[in-house]
Design a protein around this motif. Structure first.
Motif, PDB file in Angstrom:
ATOM      1  N   HIS A  25      -0.146 -12.637 -16.496  1.00 56.36           N
ATOM      2  CA  HIS A  25       0.599 -13.887 -16.589  1.00 56.36           C
ATOM      3  C   HIS A  25       2.100 -13.634 -16.740  1.00 56.36           C
ATOM      4  O   HIS A  25       2.921 -14.347 -16.143  1.00 56.36           O
ATOM      5  N   SER A  29       4.915 -14.333 -10.822  1.00 57.77           N
ATOM      6  CA  SER A  29       5.851 -15.409 -10.529  1.00 57.77           C
ATOM      7  C   SER A  29       5.573 -15.851  -9.094  1.00 57.77           C
ATOM      8  O   SER A  29       4.674 -15.314  -8.447  1.00 57.77           O
ATOM      9  N   SER A  30       6.326 -16.795  -8.612  1.00 59.76           N
ATOM     10  CA  SER A  30       6.056 -17.308  -7.262  1.00 59.76           C
ATOM     11  C   SER A  30       6.279 -16.257  -6.180  1.00 59.76           C
ATOM     12  O   SER A  30       5.725 -16.350  -5.096  1.00 59.76           O
ATOM     13  N   GLN A  31       7.081 -15.243  -6.498  1.00 61.44           N
ATOM     14  CA  GLN A  31       7.307 -14.141  -5.568  1.00 61.44           C
ATOM     15  C   GLN A  31       7.460 -12.864  -6.391  1.00 61.44           C
ATOM     16  O   GLN A  31       8.200 -12.825  -7.364  1.00 61.44           O
ATOM     17  N   VAL A  32       6.731 -11.822  -5.998  1.00 63.24           N
ATOM     18  CA  VAL A  32       6.805 -10.539  -6.704  1.00 63.24           C
ATOM     19  C   VAL A  32       7.117  -9.426  -5.717  1.00 63.24           C
ATOM     20  O   VAL A  32       6.857  -9.548  -4.523  1.00 63.24           O
ATOM     21  N   GLN A  36       5.625  -4.614  -8.271  1.00 60.63           N
ATOM     22  CA  GLN A  36       5.026  -5.495  -9.270  1.00 60.63           C
ATOM     23  C   GLN A  36       3.593  -5.845  -8.889  1.00 60.63           C
ATOM     24  O   GLN A  36       2.714  -5.900  -9.746  1.00 60.63           O
ATOM     25  N   LYS A 111       4.746 -13.397  -1.589  1.00 62.39           N
ATOM     26  CA  LYS A 111       4.681 -14.742  -2.150  1.00 62.39           C
ATOM     27  C   LYS A 111       3.296 -14.938  -2.772  1.00 62.39           C
ATOM     28  O   LYS A 111       2.282 -14.689  -2.142  1.00 62.39           O
ATOM     29  N   LYS A 114       0.465 -20.724  -5.567  1.00 60.57           N
ATOM     30  CA  LYS A 114       0.428 -21.406  -6.862  1.00 60.57           C
ATOM     31  C   LYS A 114      -0.981 -21.425  -7.456  1.00 60.57           C
ATOM     32  O   LYS A 114      -1.149 -21.397  -8.670  1.00 60.57           O
ATOM     33  N   ILE A 117      -1.606 -18.409  -9.678  1.00 59.10           N
ATOM     34  CA  ILE A 117      -0.963 -18.543 -10.993  1.00 59.10           C
ATOM     35  C   ILE A 117      -1.751 -19.512 -11.870  1.00 59.10           C
ATOM     36  O   ILE A 117      -1.988 -19.244 -13.055  1.00 59.10           O
TER      37      ILE A 117
END
Length: 144
Positions: A25, A29-32, A36, A111, A114, A117
């Protein structure tokens, strides 16, 4: 002695499971970056091992060592806890498949949908319900 051993393994599994979800968590993020994403995929492997350890230790406590199996089998709180664990496992399937497929991507930045996440957040919220249910079971709540 076997009961203490399996209770400890169960505890370690639960703590590792929660820790890996928190780590995912925090990194997501929305893009890593590709780096990562590789970390997230590695953490996901540890997550799967933790879930397996929790399951094996939990089944051992339920069926072989400790209290009689009927203590758990007749307790609706235990069934709720088990159902939440299965739900968490089901929610983790899509993110795991995404991480496995995406970690070898040629893209420098990936990307993250959502839904991934949100699934991680749902798993995290649910995993924090499991210990309180375990405490209620140990106290004898929900029997018959």
């Amino acid at each position: 002695m076997a009961e203490i051993f399996f209770r400890y393994l169960h505890f370690i599994g639960i703590m590792s499971l929660a820790s890996t979800l928190v780590m995912q968590h925090l990194i997501l993020s929305s893009q890593v970056t590709k780096e990562q994403l590789k970390k997230i995929a590695f953490i996901d492997i540890i997550y799967a091992i933790s879930a397996g350890l929790t399951l094996i230790a939990g089944l051992s406590l339920w069926l072989w060592v400790g209290k009689d199996a009927s203590f758990y089998s007749t307790n609706w709180v235990f069934h709720l806890k088990l159902s939440i664990f299965v739900l968490i496992a089901l929610l983790s399937i899509y993110p795991t498949i995404f991480f496995i497929k995406s970690k070898n991507s040629n893209e420098e930045n990936v990307k993250i949908p959502k839904v991934i996440i949100m699934l991680i957040r749902m798993e995290l919220a649910l995993v924090f319900l499991v210990p309180i249910l375990g405490a209620l079971i140990a106290q004898g709540s929900g029997l018959k």
